[in-house]
Enzyme design. Sequence first.
Site, short mmCIF file in Angstrom:
data_model
loop_
_atom_site.label_atom_id
_atom_site.label_comp_id
_atom_site.label_asym_id
_atom_site.label_seq_id
_atom_site.Cartn_x
_atom_site.Cartn_y
_atom_site.Cartn_z
N GLU A 296 0.82 -1.21 0.00
CA GLU A 296 0.00 0.00 0.00
C GLU A 296 0.86 1.26 0.00
O GLU A 296 0.44 2.31 -0.49
CB GLU A 296 -0.90 -0.03 1.24
CG GLU A 296 -2.26 0.59 1.02
CD GLU A 296 -3.21 0.31 2.17
OE1 GLU A 296 -3.73 -0.81 2.25
OE2 GLU A 296 -3.42 1.21 3.00
N HIS A 325 7.56 -26.58 0.06
CA HIS A 325 6.84 -27.66 -0.61
C HIS A 325 5.66 -27.12 -1.42
O HIS A 325 4.75 -27.86 -1.76
CB HIS A 325 6.38 -28.69 0.42
CG HIS A 325 7.54 -29.28 1.15
ND1 HIS A 325 8.22 -30.39 0.70
CD2 HIS A 325 8.21 -28.85 2.25
CE1 HIS A 325 9.23 -30.64 1.52
NE2 HIS A 325 9.24 -29.72 2.46
N LYS A 437 -13.21 2.38 -1.08
CA LYS A 437 -14.05 2.73 0.08
C LYS A 437 -15.21 3.61 -0.38
O LYS A 437 -16.36 3.40 0.00
CB LYS A 437 -13.23 3.52 1.12
CG LYS A 437 -12.30 2.68 1.98
CD LYS A 437 -11.69 3.52 3.11
CE LYS A 437 -10.75 2.73 3.99
NZ LYS A 437 -10.21 3.46 5.13
#
Length: 468
Positions: A296, A325, A437
């Site tokens: 961000e 893995h 937002k």
Amino acid sequence: MGVFKREDYKLKFDFNYMMDEFIEGEGILEKELKAVDFKSAFEKVKNARGKGMQCWSELPYAKTSDIDNIIDYAKDIRRNFKYFVVLGIGGSALGPIALQQAIKHLHYNELNPKRRNGPKIYIEDNIDPERMSALLDMIVPEETLFNVITKSGNTSETMSQFLIIFKILREKLGDGACRNIIATTDANKGNLLKIAREENIKTLVIPDGVGGRFSELSPVGLLPAAVAGINIKMLLSGARYIDKLCSSSNIYKNPALMAAVQQYIAIGKGKNVSVMMPYADSLKYISDWYCQLWGESLGKAVDLNGKTVNAGQTPIKALGVTDQHSQIQLYTEGPFDKVITFIAVEKFRTEVKIENITSLKDLDFLNSSLNKLIDIERRATEYALKKAKRMNRTIILPEVNEFTVGELLMFFMLETAYCGALLNIDTFNQPGVEEGKNATYALMGRVGYEEKRKELEVNLIKNPKYII
Ligand code: PA5
């Protein structure tokens, strides 16, 4: 910790395998380091300390009385509540989760009450309805302190979590509901503050100039940590220690600056991915916190001159050895687009021996300990990546404790600030998050967002042909 000497707990930054000397043709040359104008970046960050959105750098130097107040308040909570729930998202939740995981028992909530010696802790970093229902199945609201954390005081996710809980508490406790809530928010603005004032809810202040992802060393992180019994003074002490170590403009003396300069050069060489891979379950969620911080802060469309740069380096979380893995194949043989950061722990807080009591001699090499195995596997992976000429670096923590985690958090915040300065971007804004937002407000019908809603109604139309 025994007799505590800060020097024994110094974080170390090993960047051998970032250098061309070890990964010839793919690494960084000393002359490339020297060619970067890191002194300007250093000065820029230094001169901005305590100003604008860079007040986070002063959090480790908070007044002792303020810290003592948080500790006293946490003691009260520990005495009076069986559950402690953080309502928040992003920078208001990731730090508390990371710290809880790093310092406390890995199965803290499941410990018997005596051993846990504190309330059960839940940190709600989402609005998945199933998660909220599951939380409500686990707690008794009347016996729970809800810490609502939001810097803006308006975030839809946090405010909706709050509204759900507030209704439940009101129904159960009437006027006493507010005794079960504490709001951590801005001193002057936001809807949460308005409600807190109206309802007489206790508040803790997130200081001005401290953005969500840089707020872990403020009351955002300190109260939940203190409630868990984490030594927050030691945490801040670790942050101050690394901050002092990073007070030089000489890259060989300032590890966070060296780290940032190298990431900056790496980005220039097309390393667009930053993998964070601690070799310790306790540090697993430090990666989540880091991913928000790095992503961000550096992911920006324009630079400070308004030029389109689309800067950034995509952070990826991985866990050693688990992801050996799963991901290492890609890191070793896939595109040359990554910098891999390992976090090594020199001394785990416990030792688990492995003993081969079977007749199979082939397993004798495992007659050792998990401590040795995890360390060897990290070194082996480092080597494999180096052999494949992949940039990798290791941050070494002598042990995981409050002091070293304080160092680690501050190290990454400084590295981010330096890297943002080198990229000449605004490290501390998040216009991309704000857009989402605002679109949410508009689509949910928030008053004042009518124009935005119109914009979305036109632009959200999809072609059904492409949904099959
Ligand atoms: O770093 C940031 O500023 C954001 O990611 C915020 O942490 C996140 O959006 C939550 O915001 P707030 O604390 O205002 O509720």
